[in-house]
Every structure is written in C-alpha cells, then in structure tokens.
Write a protein that holds these residues in place. Structure first.
Motif, PDB file in Angstrom:
ATOM      1  N   UNK A   1      94.663  45.983   6.462  1.00 51.20           N
ATOM      2  CA  UNK A   1      94.418  47.152   5.942  1.00 51.20           C
ATOM      3  C   UNK A   1      94.274  47.375   4.088  1.00 51.20           C
ATOM      4  N   UNK A   2      95.060  46.356   3.648  1.00 54.56           N
ATOM      5  CA  UNK A   2      95.056  46.140   2.230  1.00 54.56           C
ATOM      6  C   UNK A   2      93.782  45.534   1.683  1.00 54.56           C
ATOM      7  N   UNK A   3      93.277  44.453   2.358  1.00 57.87           N
ATOM      8  CA  UNK A   3      92.464  43.786   1.951  1.00 57.87           C
ATOM      9  C   UNK A   3      91.047  44.657   1.998  1.00 57.87           C
ATOM     10  N   UNK A   4      91.119  45.492   3.042  1.00 55.78           N
ATOM     11  CA  UNK A   4      90.215  46.546   3.385  1.00 55.78           C
ATOM     12  C   UNK A   4      90.151  47.533   2.184  1.00 55.78           C
ATOM     13  N   UNK A   5      91.325  48.321   1.923  1.00 53.47           N
ATOM     14  CA  UNK A   5      91.361  49.303   1.184  1.00 53.47           C
ATOM     15  C   UNK A   5      91.235  48.883  -0.261  1.00 53.47           C
ATOM     16  N   UNK A   6      91.450  47.710  -0.889  1.00 51.65           N
ATOM     17  CA  UNK A   6      91.491  47.187  -2.079  1.00 51.65           C
ATOM     18  C   UNK A   6      90.095  46.898  -2.480  1.00 51.65           C
ATOM     19  N   UNK A   7      89.469  46.038  -1.416  1.00 54.74           N
ATOM     20  CA  UNK A   7      87.948  45.709  -1.885  1.00 54.74           C
ATOM     21  C   UNK A   7      87.082  46.956  -1.915  1.00 54.74           C
ATOM     22  N   UNK A   8      87.244  48.005  -1.061  1.00 55.51           N
ATOM     23  CA  UNK A   8      86.639  49.343  -1.099  1.00 55.51           C
ATOM     24  C   UNK A   8      86.843  49.997  -2.354  1.00 55.51           C
ATOM     25  N   UNK A   9      88.176  50.000  -2.860  1.00 53.27           N
ATOM     26  CA  UNK A   9      88.353  50.557  -4.068  1.00 53.27           C
ATOM     27  C   UNK A   9      87.729  50.112  -5.426  1.00 53.27           C
ATOM     28  N   UNK A  10      87.747  48.714  -5.379  1.00 54.22           N
ATOM     29  CA  UNK A  10      87.173  48.011  -6.732  1.00 54.22           C
ATOM     30  C   UNK A  10      85.827  48.211  -6.445  1.00 54.22           C
ATOM     31  N   UNK A  11      85.145  48.135  -5.181  1.00 57.78           N
ATOM     32  CA  UNK A  11      83.419  48.266  -5.055  1.00 57.78           C
ATOM     33  C   UNK A  11      83.121  49.693  -5.798  1.00 57.78           C
ATOM     34  N   UNK A  12      84.053  50.492  -5.540  1.00 58.20           N
ATOM     35  CA  UNK A  12      83.850  51.771  -6.177  1.00 58.20           C
ATOM     36  C   UNK A  12      84.443  52.163  -7.612  1.00 58.20           C
ATOM     37  N   UNK A  13      84.827  51.000  -8.130  1.00 52.68           N
ATOM     38  CA  UNK A  13      85.454  50.974  -9.477  1.00 52.68           C
ATOM     39  C   UNK A  13      86.768  51.829  -9.485  1.00 52.68           C
ATOM     40  N   UNK A  14      87.548  51.956  -8.414  1.00 50.90           N
ATOM     41  CA  UNK A  14      88.659  52.769  -8.565  1.00 50.90           C
ATOM     42  C   UNK A  14      89.630  51.806  -8.608  1.00 50.90           C
ATOM     43  N   UNK A  15      89.870  51.135  -9.740  1.00 54.58           N
ATOM     44  CA  UNK A  15      90.872  49.878  -9.950  1.00 54.58           C
ATOM     45  C   UNK A  15      92.295  50.274  -9.620  1.00 54.58           C
ATOM     46  N   UNK A  16      92.677  51.507 -10.257  1.00 48.68           N
ATOM     47  CA  UNK A  16      93.886  52.142 -10.261  1.00 48.68           C
ATOM     48  C   UNK A  16      94.441  52.311  -8.580  1.00 48.68           C
ATOM     49  N   UNK A  17      93.471  52.761  -7.643  1.00 45.98           N
ATOM     50  CA  UNK A  17      93.728  52.957  -6.368  1.00 45.98           C
ATOM     51  C   UNK A  17      93.648  51.574  -5.457  1.00 45.98           C
ATOM     52  N   UNK A  18      92.943  50.657  -5.953  1.00 49.39           N
ATOM     53  CA  UNK A  18      92.950  49.160  -5.669  1.00 49.39           C
ATOM     54  C   UNK A  18      94.087  48.308  -5.812  1.00 49.39           C
ATOM     55  N   UNK A  19      94.653  48.556  -6.996  1.00 53.55           N
ATOM     56  CA  UNK A  19      96.034  48.100  -7.385  1.00 53.55           C
ATOM     57  C   UNK A  19      97.130  48.541  -6.831  1.00 53.55           C
ATOM     58  N   UNK A  20      97.001  49.942  -6.515  1.00 52.12           N
ATOM     59  CA  UNK A  20      98.045  50.608  -5.936  1.00 52.12           C
ATOM     60  C   UNK A  20      98.180  50.024  -4.460  1.00 52.12           C
ATOM     61  N   UNK A  21      97.083  49.840  -3.823  1.00 54.79           N
ATOM     62  CA  UNK A  21      97.043  49.113  -2.363  1.00 54.79           C
ATOM     63  C   UNK A  21      97.928  47.932  -2.479  1.00 54.79           C
ATOM     64  N   UNK A  22      97.320  46.967  -3.231  1.00 55.15           N
ATOM     65  CA  UNK A  22      98.077  45.719  -3.030  1.00 55.15           C
ATOM     66  C   UNK A  22      99.555  45.945  -3.445  1.00 55.15           C
ATOM     67  N   UNK A  23     100.184  46.717  -4.418  1.00 54.10           N
ATOM     68  CA  UNK A  23     101.440  46.937  -4.571  1.00 54.10           C
ATOM     69  C   UNK A  23     102.110  47.586  -3.487  1.00 54.10           C
ATOM     70  N   UNK A  24     101.486  48.300  -2.782  1.00 51.60           N
ATOM     71  CA  UNK A  24     101.958  48.960  -1.527  1.00 51.60           C
ATOM     72  C   UNK A  24     102.440  47.704  -0.421  1.00 51.60           C
ATOM     73  N   UNK A  25     101.289  46.767  -0.292  1.00 49.82           N
ATOM     74  CA  UNK A  25     101.548  45.653   0.431  1.00 49.82           C
ATOM     75  C   UNK A  25     102.793  44.818  -0.069  1.00 49.82           C
TER      76      UNK A  25
END
Ligand code: MSP
Length: 644
Positions: A376-400
């Motif tokens: 789930x984190x891979x999917x969430x982080x990649x889609x956030x970065x794709x959308x330039x939502x860096x903060x959300x992407x990093x948050x997802x990784x930190x959740x993991x």
C-alpha cells in the motif's frame, strides 16, 4: 520516453538562497522520480542575465555586465553542485545560441503579424523590470511596493490581446496546464478581463539582446528569458517541456505571456506549469529588503543536504506557502530522520550483524501485516510523488517505518535471539528479514527525495545495483535476497543537539552572508593559496611552554568602536573568569557564543586592546582571506582541561 522539466532561470543580481534552492531541489526530486519511472528526464536551469538591475549591480561592482553575470552564475552552479543537484542543462541568457533563439521567435511572431511598433507611456518599476498596466503616475509596483516611474518609449509590441480566446480555450481543454487548481482559476479570471498588448523591446537599457529592428532596441527581459527553456535544448528532441516548475510570483509570465508568444510563433506549448508557494521566514517572504534571507549552505553543513531536502519537501505542502525556522528544521531532523529512519536502520542492521552473522536471514515466510502495508505504501507514495504531493508521499513512507518499528517491539528479536528453540530461531529470521525488506523498499521510495541517504542505506543493506536504476513499477515485497551480506553499518543521520545545531547554523549564516555580500559587490575572495609551509621546528619543551586550556564562554559583548573585536569572559577553571578580547566579531554574534567551549592560551602576557586588558588569547583557525573559526574540543571536555 522523455520528460523535460525546467526551473526558472535565476536573476544574477542576487545570490542563491533558500527560495531559489527550494525550486531547484523540488525539480531535482521530480527529475529523479521520473527517471525511476523509466523516463529520460532532463532538467534545465540557468541564469537570467539581462536588464537594468544587472547593469546597475555590475556598474556598482566595477565590472562589465557580462563579467558580473559570470561571477554570479558561477555561484549558482557551485551551490547546486554542493547540494548534489543533477542539472542537465544550464542556460545563460548571454549565450549566443540563446540570442539566436530569441531573434528567431521574434521573427516568427513578426511574420505571423503579431508584432507592431507603437508608443508606450506608462509606469515602470525598474527594480522588478515591470511595466505596470493602467497605473497612475507614482503608483506603487504591485510586486515590490516601491514607487514606479513614468516612461515614454517607442517600442515594439506583441499583440497579446489577440490571444485571449485561444488562451482561455487552452486552459479549458487542458485543465492540468496550470497547477495547482486554485492558481489556474486565478489565471482564468485574469485573462477573462481582457489582455493588453505587451511592449517587448526597450531603448532605455543597453544590456540586452539587440532586436533585429532599426534603432537601439533590446528585448524586454521577460521576452528574452522565457525562451531560455527552448534554447537550452536546441537541436535535441526535448521541446516542448513537460513541466515548468516556478514560484507563484512569476505565474502570469509563464501561464499567459509564454504560451501566447509560442502560439504567435507557431511553436508547440509546454504541457504543464506548476506554481509552488513561497517559503516564509517569520511570516514574511524572504527578501533582501526585509533582511530575512536564509541560505542553504549553513544548513547543508550542519544537517546535510538531505536534512534540508527532507524539511522542505515534508514540512511544506507543495503549492502552498510554508514557514521556515531553524527550530522546526532541527526538530524534524531529529524526530523523523535521526530517531525515525536512522534509528530503525541502525537497529535492524546491527541485529543482523549480531544475530545473523551479517547475512540477510531467510525469513520470507508469512510476516504479519507488513508486506501488505509495504504494498500500500508503494502505491500511495508513488501516486503522491506523481502528483507532486511530496509531503503526503513522505508521510506514507514514514507510516510504513513506524509500522516496522512497532513490529520490532512486538516481536522483540533481542529476546528471540536468546532462545535456541527452532520456532524462535525462525521467527527471528522472519523478523529481521521483514525489517530489512522494509528498509530496502524505503530506500527505493526515498531515493528521489533523499538521494544521498537512500544510497547509503542501500549500500548498508548490501545492495549492489545502482539505486537509480530501479523502477518503481517493479518494486514489490520479497525482492531482498536472503544470504546477502550487509555492508558497513554507520548512522545515517547522527542526532544533533538542537541548541548547538541552531547556533552553528546561525554562525555559518553570518559568514555566508558576508561572503555573498562581498561576491555581489565584485570583491571575490582571492583563490585559496597553497598552504604556507610549516614554520621552523621547535622542541617539545618549547611547545610545553604554551599553556592551552579548554574554557567556556560566560559572557560576550561587542567592543565599542571596533568592528572586529568581542570582549569575552571565559571560565578556565580558575577562581575568576578571564577577560579576553578576540578578533572574531565578524564571524560570531556575541549571543551565540555564550556557553560555548573554546581553547585559550592561558599564559600569554596580558595586553591592552581598546583600553581593555586581555588576559589570554582565543585559538581560532583563519583560512587565507577568510574569517576566523573558533577551535574547540570535539567531545565534551571539562573546563580547565589542558591541551597537550
Ligand atoms: N529571472 C526570473 C525568472 C525567469 S524564468 C524564465 C526570476 N528570477 S528569480 O531569481 O527572482 O527567481 C524567482 C524564483 O525563485 C521564484 O519563481 C521561485 O521559484 C524562487 N523563489 C525566490 N524566492 C522564493 C521564496 N521565498 N520562496 C519560494 N521560492 C522562491 O524571477
């Protein structure tokens, strides 16, 4: 498949700071992300060198505009290099290839009937190089709020008014042409009011690209500058750009003028413009006039380039304004990087070394919820970065990462390791494998945002393929090979003492400000000379005569009438502190020195400086042509300890 992206080309009348670094770091992150999606991503930045401001700054520095621009664009290049940013093309607007591209665009627009000669009387802001449409004489510049000046010129005009419908059509049919959405709405509202033609040549400036017309016209700096995005990749199959990354301050130029110029010339349009917000320092935009500029270099030196990147990408929602403060920076560094990722990595790897002989154990069997969380984190982080939502992407990784932390606590591998029961052994293998696999996946996901640390983590895991050769599409659970030998384990993000780190960054900031100021004034530091040969030899007895002690600064103040001197009260373990006058006022603010450990020559004959008896000397290292830097013990040493 190519992905061509650009940052603004930066003006050379200011030195790089956190604002310009922000755009460039974000662009570098996107470039790396796109590469790891398999694109041939190319990043252009450069220097915007023409115009009145540069002309003036160069004159003040006693240099030609070209030499001045060379000096400052060098500073930008060095800064990007030190931050480890991957710049593929650096376009200077003084480059002859750029001149040809500008003239070509003008000719194309002229052939298509979009250029005419007219008289312009209006308000002009010399500082922002901006004509302020429909303003009364004396009106304030909308950008810098300084009074504009009335100018009348016979100029060449670009028929911007002819493009209103086509621009609105573009925004309508390509809804993601301008992002974020609320910026798109602002632009639509602006264009819907109607557009005035734009004067694109000047006769009151010499330092510019000559227009191919009669008289002494040079191109308006914004007509010239935008074309750098095209000239940078001349002869390559990269235009149109896939992304122009800019700050919100220059959106109108990019989202209105630029597509209109290209339409006028019959050239393809960029696919997307993303305007991010401002970095605010104490609620204010950073600017020279407000004196609140923060530079990236001191932060890099104390917390590393990735410490800075992490803060900017995680703390600020990309597209919105965000606040910077040293305290927030250090707090994030310690909590998320040192205690979070860094701690998980060193604990996991140390246990693999201790309990599994430094080899990734074979524990790919069922491992609770983590494989699913990782997917789930891979999917969430990649889609956030794709959308330039860096903060959300990093948050997802930190959740993991925190799920992995929790898992380690639950499994308590340190207890399992004490048991010889086969079930415990296999749970130990499974636990260590799972934690290591989480780290491997984190390293891949974090590679665009934290390239240097992700690479170090990668090597510590013993991974050998270059990290940036990995593809997100292929990333999944279980690819870590059991039996792989891990590398050398070292802290990824050493914890810092918040007070000391902030103090050090502030000190370095004072020095960096002075260095940049000298550079902008044309007083470049002389090239570093060869280290002078060591002096004549002395015996150990000679050396023993010098009584050097560790001291602690109790009080510090400036010495009136002396720019370079500070008066310090230093405790060296004697009944009374020593008064020492030191020539370090250009390197340090008095308040930053209180509490600091220093080295004192304690048996130097006292001497009077500006009427103050100085009883000892502070030891500092002074680089040739530079400012003194205090010397102190690397570890904590009690006051009074002697240097031998
Ligand atoms: N030369 C023009 C751009 C021409 S592009 C064809 C220019 N240069 S600039 O040096 O002033 O840089 C402006 C850009 O720097 C902004 O658009 C933004 O990307 C970045 N920033 C400058 N100050 C900033 C902040 N305080 N915060 C965030 N970004 C800022 O305009």
């Amino acid at each position: 498949m190519k992905y061509y992206l650009t940052t603004p080309i930066y003006y050379v009348n200011a030195a790089p700071h956190l604002g310009t670094a922000y755009t460039t770091i974000a662009a570098d992150t996107i470039r790396a992300f796109k590469r790891m999606q398999g694109y041939h991503a190319v990043l252009t930045t450069g220097s915007d060198e023409h115009g009145q401001n540069v002309e003036r700054a160069a004159r003040a520095a006693g240099l030609s505009p070209y030499d001045y621009a060379t000096l400052i664009q060098d500073e930008f290049r060095r800064q990007w290099e030190r931050l480890g940013l991957h710049i593929d093309r650096f376009e200077r607007t003084s480059d002859p290839k750029h001149h040809r591209a500008v003239v070509d665009l003008f000719e194309r627009c002229r052939r298509n009937g979009y250029i005419y000669k007219g008289a312009y009387t209006g308000q002009y802001c010399f500082r922002c190089e901006l004509y302020v449409g429909e303003a009364e004489p004396g009106a304030l510049c909308p950008d810098c709020r300084r009074p504009t000046e009335t100018v009348t010129e016979e100029n060449y005009f670009f028929r911007l008014s002819a493009f209103q419908d086509r621009l609105l059509e573009l925004y309508r049919t390509q809804p993601d042409f301008i992002r974020p959405e609320f910026r798109r709405n602002e632009v639509i509202a602006f264009v819907s009011q109607g557009l005035n033609d734009l004067s694109i040549t000047r006769t009151n400036i010499q330092w510019g690209i000559p227009a191919p017309v009669e008289g002494r016209h040079v191109f308006y700096v914004w007509f010239d500058a935008l074309i750098a995005y095209v000239s940078a990749v001349e002869g390559e199959d990269l235009w149109p750009a896939d992304l122009h990354l800019i700050g919100k301050d220059i959106l109108r130029f990019h989202a209105v003028y630029w597509p209109a110029f290209l339409m006028g010339a019959g050239l393809p349009l960029p696919r997307q413009i993303f305007a991010h917000g401002w970095i605010l320092v104490e609620q204010d935009k950073m600017s020279k006039s407000r004196g609140n500029i923060v530079r990236p270099e001191p932060i890099r030196q104390v917390l590393g380039g990735d410490g800075l990147r992490y803060f900017l990408l995680r703390e600020i929602v990309f597209g919105q304004d965000g606040s910077f403060s040293y305290d927030a920076l250090v707090t994030r560094y310690n909590s998320d990087l040192a205690n979070g990722l860094g701690n998980l990595a060193s604990r996991t790897l140390t246990m693999i070394r201790q309990y599994a002989g430094g080899l990734i154990p074979d524990g790919r069997t069922a491992a609770g919820a983590l494989p699913e969380i990782a997917a789930q984190t891979i999917a969430a982080a990649v889609s956030a970065f794709e959308n330039f939502e860096f903060s959300r992407g990093l948050e997802a990784v930190w959740g993991m990462l925190s799920a992995a932390d929790k898992y380690l606590v639950e499994q308590a591998p340190w207890n399992l390791a004490r048991s010889s029961d086969p079930a415990a052994r296999s749970r130990l293998a499974e636990t260590l494998y799972t934690a290591a696999e989480i780290l491997r996946i984190a390293a891949v996901l974090l590679a665009p945002a934290l390239p240097a640390s992700a690479q170090r983590l990668w090597s510590q895991l013993g991974m050998t393929p270059p990290l940036d050769s990995l593809r997100f599409q292929e990333l999944s659970w279980g690819q870590l090979a059991p039996g792989q030998a891990i590398g050398e384990v070292a802290p990824l993000f050493p914890r810092v003492d918040p007070e000391q780190a902030v103090r050090r960054m502030r000190e370095l900031e004072v020095q960096e400000t002075a260095r940049q100021k000298a550079l902008l004034e044309g007083k470049t530091a002389p090239p570093p000379p060869a280290t002078p040969p060591a002096g004549p030899k002395i015996t150990i007895q000679d050396f023993a005569k010098v009584d050097m002690r560790v001291g602690q600064v109790l009080a510090a103040e400036r010495v009136k009438g002396a720019d370079k001197l500070l008066r310090l009260e230093v405790d060296i373990g004697e009944p009374r502190p020593r008064t020492v006058v030191a020539g370090i006022a250009e390197s340090y603010r008095p308040e930053d020195l209180i509490g600091r450990k220093v080295v004192i020559v304690a048996n130097l004959e006292p001497r009077k400086l500006r009427g103050i008896a100085s009883d000892g000397m502070i030891v500092a290292a002074t680089p040739e042509g530079g400012l003194p830097v205090l010397v102190g013990p690397l570890e904590d040493v009690p006051v009074g300890a002697r240097l031998t």
